[in-house]
Write a protein that holds these residues in place. Structure first.
Motif, PDB file in Angstrom:
ATOM      1  N   ASP A 286       0.817  -1.215   0.000  1.00 36.18           N
ATOM      2  CA  ASP A 286       0.000   0.000   0.000  1.00 36.18           C
ATOM      3  C   ASP A 286       0.849   1.263   0.000  1.00 36.18           C
ATOM      4  N   ARG A 287       2.122   1.145   0.366  1.00 32.14           N
ATOM      5  CA  ARG A 287       3.002   2.313   0.311  1.00 32.14           C
ATOM      6  C   ARG A 287       3.203   2.783  -1.130  1.00 32.14           C
ATOM      7  N   LEU A 288       3.101   1.857  -2.081  1.00 33.26           N
ATOM      8  CA  LEU A 288       3.325   2.194  -3.487  1.00 33.26           C
ATOM      9  C   LEU A 288       1.968   2.401  -4.166  1.00 33.26           C
ATOM     10  N   SER A 289       1.251   3.423  -3.747  1.00 34.19           N
ATOM     11  CA  SER A 289      -0.127   3.636  -4.195  1.00 34.19           C
ATOM     12  C   SER A 289      -0.171   4.647  -5.340  1.00 34.19           C
ATOM     13  N   PHE A 290       0.201   4.186  -6.518  1.00 31.65           N
ATOM     14  CA  PHE A 290       0.189   5.068  -7.694  1.00 31.65           C
ATOM     15  C   PHE A 290      -1.117   4.953  -8.475  1.00 31.65           C
ATOM     16  N   GLY A 291      -1.902   3.970  -8.164  1.00 28.06           N
ATOM     17  CA  GLY A 291      -3.156   3.729  -8.857  1.00 28.06           C
ATOM     18  C   GLY A 291      -3.656   2.360  -8.461  1.00 28.06           C
ATOM     19  N   PRO A 292      -4.905   2.046  -8.789  1.00 28.15           N
ATOM     20  CA  PRO A 292      -5.459   0.749  -8.388  1.00 28.15           C
ATOM     21  C   PRO A 292      -4.742  -0.408  -9.074  1.00 28.15           C
ATOM     22  N   ILE A 293      -4.373  -1.404  -8.275  1.00 25.36           N
ATOM     23  CA  ILE A 293      -3.770  -2.631  -8.785  1.00 25.36           C
ATOM     24  C   ILE A 293      -4.564  -3.797  -8.205  1.00 25.36           C
ATOM     25  N   ASP A 294      -5.085  -4.636  -9.064  1.00 27.14           N
ATOM     26  CA  ASP A 294      -5.832  -5.818  -8.645  1.00 27.14           C
ATOM     27  C   ASP A 294      -4.900  -7.018  -8.729  1.00 27.14           C
ATOM     28  N   PRO A 295      -4.498  -7.595  -7.589  1.00 25.69           N
ATOM     29  CA  PRO A 295      -3.531  -8.700  -7.645  1.00 25.69           C
ATOM     30  C   PRO A 295      -4.034  -9.903  -8.427  1.00 25.69           C
ATOM     31  N   VAL A 296      -5.345 -10.175  -8.368  1.00 21.64           N
ATOM     32  CA  VAL A 296      -5.893 -11.306  -9.126  1.00 21.64           C
ATOM     33  C   VAL A 296      -5.741 -11.046 -10.622  1.00 21.64           C
ATOM     34  N   ASP A 297      -6.035  -9.823 -11.038  1.00 23.81           N
ATOM     35  CA  ASP A 297      -5.880  -9.454 -12.447  1.00 23.81           C
ATOM     36  C   ASP A 297      -4.416  -9.559 -12.880  1.00 23.81           C
ATOM     37  N   ILE A 298      -3.498  -9.092 -12.043  1.00 25.60           N
ATOM     38  CA  ILE A 298      -2.073  -9.140 -12.410  1.00 25.60           C
ATOM     39  C   ILE A 298      -1.599 -10.585 -12.502  1.00 25.60           C
ATOM     40  N   MET A 299      -2.013 -11.443 -11.560  1.00 23.54           N
ATOM     41  CA  MET A 299      -1.593 -12.846 -11.624  1.00 23.54           C
ATOM     42  C   MET A 299      -2.143 -13.516 -12.876  1.00 23.54           C
ATOM     43  N   GLN A 300      -3.347 -13.140 -13.279  1.00 24.79           N
ATOM     44  CA  GLN A 300      -3.909 -13.681 -14.509  1.00 24.79           C
ATOM     45  C   GLN A 300      -3.122 -13.186 -15.717  1.00 24.79           C
ATOM     46  N   ARG A 301      -2.715 -11.925 -15.706  1.00 22.78           N
ATOM     47  CA  ARG A 301      -1.917 -11.378 -16.800  1.00 22.78           C
ATOM     48  C   ARG A 301      -0.547 -12.050 -16.857  1.00 22.78           C
ATOM     49  N   VAL A 302       0.020 -12.351 -15.686  1.00 20.23           N
ATOM     50  CA  VAL A 302       1.302 -13.061 -15.652  1.00 20.23           C
ATOM     51  C   VAL A 302       1.151 -14.430 -16.306  1.00 20.23           C
ATOM     52  N   ARG A 303       0.046 -15.119 -16.004  1.00 16.23           N
ATOM     53  CA  ARG A 303      -0.184 -16.444 -16.571  1.00 16.23           C
ATOM     54  C   ARG A 303      -0.323 -16.408 -18.087  1.00 16.23           C
ATOM     55  N   THR A 304      -1.021 -15.398 -18.584  1.00 12.88           N
ATOM     56  CA  THR A 304      -1.345 -15.352 -20.007  1.00 12.88           C
ATOM     57  C   THR A 304      -0.385 -14.517 -20.822  1.00 12.88           C
ATOM     58  N   GLY A 305       0.556 -13.834 -20.161  1.00 12.84           N
ATOM     59  CA  GLY A 305       1.479 -12.980 -20.890  1.00 12.84           C
ATOM     60  C   GLY A 305       0.854 -11.701 -21.387  1.00 12.84           C
ATOM     61  N   THR A 306      -0.241 -11.277 -20.756  1.00 11.58           N
ATOM     62  CA  THR A 306      -0.928 -10.049 -21.155  1.00 11.58           C
ATOM     63  C   THR A 306      -0.215  -8.835 -20.559  1.00 11.58           C
ATOM     64  N   PRO A 307      -0.051  -7.759 -21.319  1.00 15.05           N
ATOM     65  CA  PRO A 307       0.639  -6.571 -20.786  1.00 15.05           C
ATOM     66  C   PRO A 307      -0.022  -6.028 -19.524  1.00 15.05           C
ATOM     67  N   PHE A 308       0.789  -5.463 -18.658  1.00 14.44           N
ATOM     68  CA  PHE A 308       0.286  -4.867 -17.420  1.00 14.44           C
ATOM     69  C   PHE A 308      -0.397  -3.526 -17.721  1.00 14.44           C
ATOM     70  N   PRO A 309      -1.323  -3.136 -16.856  1.00 15.32           N
ATOM     71  CA  PRO A 309      -1.894  -1.792 -16.990  1.00 15.32           C
ATOM     72  C   PRO A 309      -0.848  -0.734 -16.667  1.00 15.32           C
ATOM     73  N   THR A 310      -1.019   0.454 -17.211  1.00 20.30           N
ATOM     74  CA  THR A 310      -0.096   1.553 -16.928  1.00 20.30           C
ATOM     75  C   THR A 310      -0.473   2.209 -15.611  1.00 20.30           C
ATOM     76  N   VAL A 311       0.463   2.214 -14.675  1.00 21.52           N
ATOM     77  CA  VAL A 311       0.229   2.794 -13.356  1.00 21.52           C
ATOM     78  C   VAL A 311       1.179   3.960 -13.097  1.00 21.52           C
ATOM     79  N   LEU A 312       2.455   3.773 -13.413  1.00 21.73           N
ATOM     80  CA  LEU A 312       3.427   4.859 -13.229  1.00 21.73           C
ATOM     81  C   LEU A 312       3.271   5.897 -14.338  1.00 21.73           C
ATOM     82  N   PRO A 313       3.276   7.178 -14.008  1.00 24.27           N
ATOM     83  CA  PRO A 313       3.194   8.207 -15.046  1.00 24.27           C
ATOM     84  C   PRO A 313       4.361   8.110 -16.030  1.00 24.27           C
TER      85      PRO A 313
END
Length: 577
Positions: A286-313
């Motif tokens: 939570d210290r790195l709160s640059f925008g909403p991050i859904d861990p379930v969504d990210i783990m699914q993207r890791v599995r499928t090789g789908t690009p991550f959402p843009t969070v850092l400006p």
């Protein structure tokens, strides 16, 4: 360098000290960081951000190094853990959570002796859902072996430094360095200064907060790396996974000590270690709160090789890469090491902190269930899945025998046997668990006229014990593998023994991993330094799986002095001396 949790403590203590300094300039810096805390914390991550940055930052003639080796290891870990619960392979964390939910619900129903609620579970399809869940769990178990093998290979071989063959130089050639190696080994001060100069020139408070946070990380690395290296017995280059393992213990000590204000009298803490706050549910992500991050969504993207959402400006990524180019030269054209890669590195850092400190993975400080509900007799042999059965795997739950009329018997037997089958699949029972599920659904107790609620309560109690033992084993394995932190109570034990499938495994812990060691070269370990704990630095790891929990042997030449003090981490965190 120390781990991220320690660097966060150093940042927080620095901000507090600047704010109370009485100096307008210093307190202004503290205020700026407080107003831009996500950037200050990201800066405090320091060079560790590059753990997840793709390779090929330097030599245009080298083929792409692809993902960093550390990224590859964590990608496999998240692939096992992740999933959104909608596919045939919903993810281990989803299944564990569902299993806990169903068990808790059924225990409440049986405690209330509520026949109507049991029938509702059947009629609503929840029993069928348990079966589906257990079937999906079998898929997870079946696919786990190759994934675990990939993790082991990534640790033992993938992260092993490339050797300068034939030169006698143990340092890898620069063309094979990842971004992490550059930030730790070469021009590290130049890069830190470049960040500060560019941030100052921009006047952007976000960039300034990051640069100041990075300076905290730089100071923590300069002061803390020799401390950590002495406990490791060598440096990251030679003992890369032992470094990860040891820093988890140091992080646990530093986070606990400074968040409860503990004091040490010799090796005895006040309050006791078991009362220290742990990292398991500290929610450092939570210290790195640059925008909403859904861990379930990210783990699914890791599995499928789908690009991550843009969070850092994007402008921050460009600011960082400009500082890099100033210190090391621009990456070659077409390199995967670019401003966009920082976004992925930040998200993977967030995911690592989520996995380790959110409390949402397997839970924290699991407590065994209370005493059995009545006369349940002795514990069945299957209650501890770490004890091998006749087939060499974990023990499997036996089939409970609830007594009831046929209709209710089908409900209860189906639910409990499905849970037992799911448990045995998860903790190693294998195909027998699937057979138990099928049997439970079909089972009808003919001729019975009433439910033996006491027997059901005992069945469920032992299932709770089974789950407790299994989750404790998972915590032990994750801690042993350097993927999670120990609990503070575990710091009180200097030698830990865990049993995995009947095999006792002993390793150093406690003060042997949280306290620095006095290390001298051989020529200095005579009468003058009889109290030396050993020599420094140890040779490169033999790359055996699990070798990192043992003190390394063999000395790389030339030897040097590793450390001169036998102290706890306060020695480098805030000792004015």
């Amino acid at each position: 360098m120390p781990g991220i949790a320690t660097q966060f403590v150093i940042l927080e203590r620095t901000i507090d000290r600047l704010a109370s300094s009485g100096n307008a300039t210093l307190s202004g810096i503290a205020t700026l960081m407080q107003q831009n805390l996500p950037y200050a914390y990201l800066g405090a991550v320091g060079p560790a951000l590059a753990d997840f940055i793709p390779g090929d930052p330097i030599d245009p003639n080298m083929p792409s190094l692809g993902n960093s080796p550390y990224t590859s290891v964590w990608t496999q870990v998240l692939a096992i853990a992740g999933g959104d619960g909608t596919s045939a392979d919903p993810g281990a964390l989803y299944v564990i959570g569902k299993f806990k939910f169903f068990l808790s619900k059924i225990i409440g129903i049986v405690d209330d002796e509520d026949l109507g609620a049991l029938k509702d579970m059947r009629d609503s399809g929840e029993v069928d859902e348990i079966e589906t869940l257990a079937a999906a769990l079998k898929s997870i178990v079946d696919s786990m072996l190759p994934r675990v093998a990939a993790i082991g290979s990534g640790i033992t071989q993938g992260m092993k430094p490339v050797v300068n063959s034939g030169t006698g130089n143990p340092t890898p050639p620069a063309a094979a360095w990842t971004a992490r190696e550059f930030l730790h080994w070469k021009r590290s001060g130049t890069f830190a200064k470049s960040l500060l100069d560019r941030a100052t020139g921009s006047g952007d408070p976000r960039f300034l907060a990051y640069a100041y946070g990075y300076l905290c990380a730089y100071s923590g690395a300069v002061s803390g790396s020799p401390f950590v290296n002495s406990t490791i017995g060598s440096s990251y280059r030679q003992q890369w996974w032992r470094y990860r393992w040891v820093t988890n213990y140091v992080d646990t000590w530093v986070h606990g000590r400074y968040n409860c204000g503990a004091t040490m009298t010799g090796d005895t803490p006040n309050p006791a270690y078991k009362e220290w706050p742990g990292l398991c549910d500290a929610k450092l992500q939570d210290r790195l709160s640059f925008g909403p991050i859904d861990p379930v969504d990210i783990m699914q993207r890791v599995r499928t090789g789908t690009p991550f959402p843009t969070v850092l400006p994007n402008d921050f990524g460009q600011f960082w890469m400009d500082a890099w180019s100033n210190a090391y030269g621009a990456p070659p054209l077409g390199s995967r090491f670019n401003a966009a890669a920082l976004n992925g590195a930040m998200i993977m850092t967030w995911m690592k902190l989520w996995f380790q400190t959110s409390g949402e993975v397997i839970g924290c400080n699991q407590a065994p269930p209370m005493a059995p509900p009545g006369d349940c007799g002795g514990a069945p042999s299957w209650v501890d899945p770490n004890v091998p059965g006749d087939n060499g795997g974990g023990q499997q739950p036996s089939i409970p025998e609830p007594e009831s009329d046929p209709d209710v018997g089908e409900i209860i037997s189906g639910i409990i046997l499905a849970l037992l089958g799911a448990a045995s699949l998860f903790f190693g029972g294998g195909l027998a668990g699937a057979a138990a599920i099928g049997l439970g659904v079909a089972l009808v107790i003919d001729g019975a006229t009433e439910i033996n609620w006491a027997k059901l309560r005992c069945d469920l109690y032992w299932l709770q014990m089974y789950l407790y033992n299994g989750l404790k084993a998972l915590h032990d394995l994750l801690t042993l593998g350097a993927f999670s932190h120990p609990y503070p109570a575990e710091l009180a034990i200097d030698s830990t023994t865990i049993t995995l499938l009947g095999i006792p495994y002993t390793y150093n812990s406690g003060k042997r991993l949280t306290k620095s060691r006095v290390l001298f070269p051989e020529q200095l370990t005579g009468k003058l330094h009889m109290d030396a704990d050993g020599r420094f630095p140890a040779k490169t790891s033999s790359s055996g799986l699990g070798d990192w929990v043992q003190m390394p042997t063999g000395i790389e030449q030339p030897e040097t002095t590793g450390y001169l003090a036998r102290e706890y981490p306060t020695f480098f965190v805030d000792d004015d001396g």
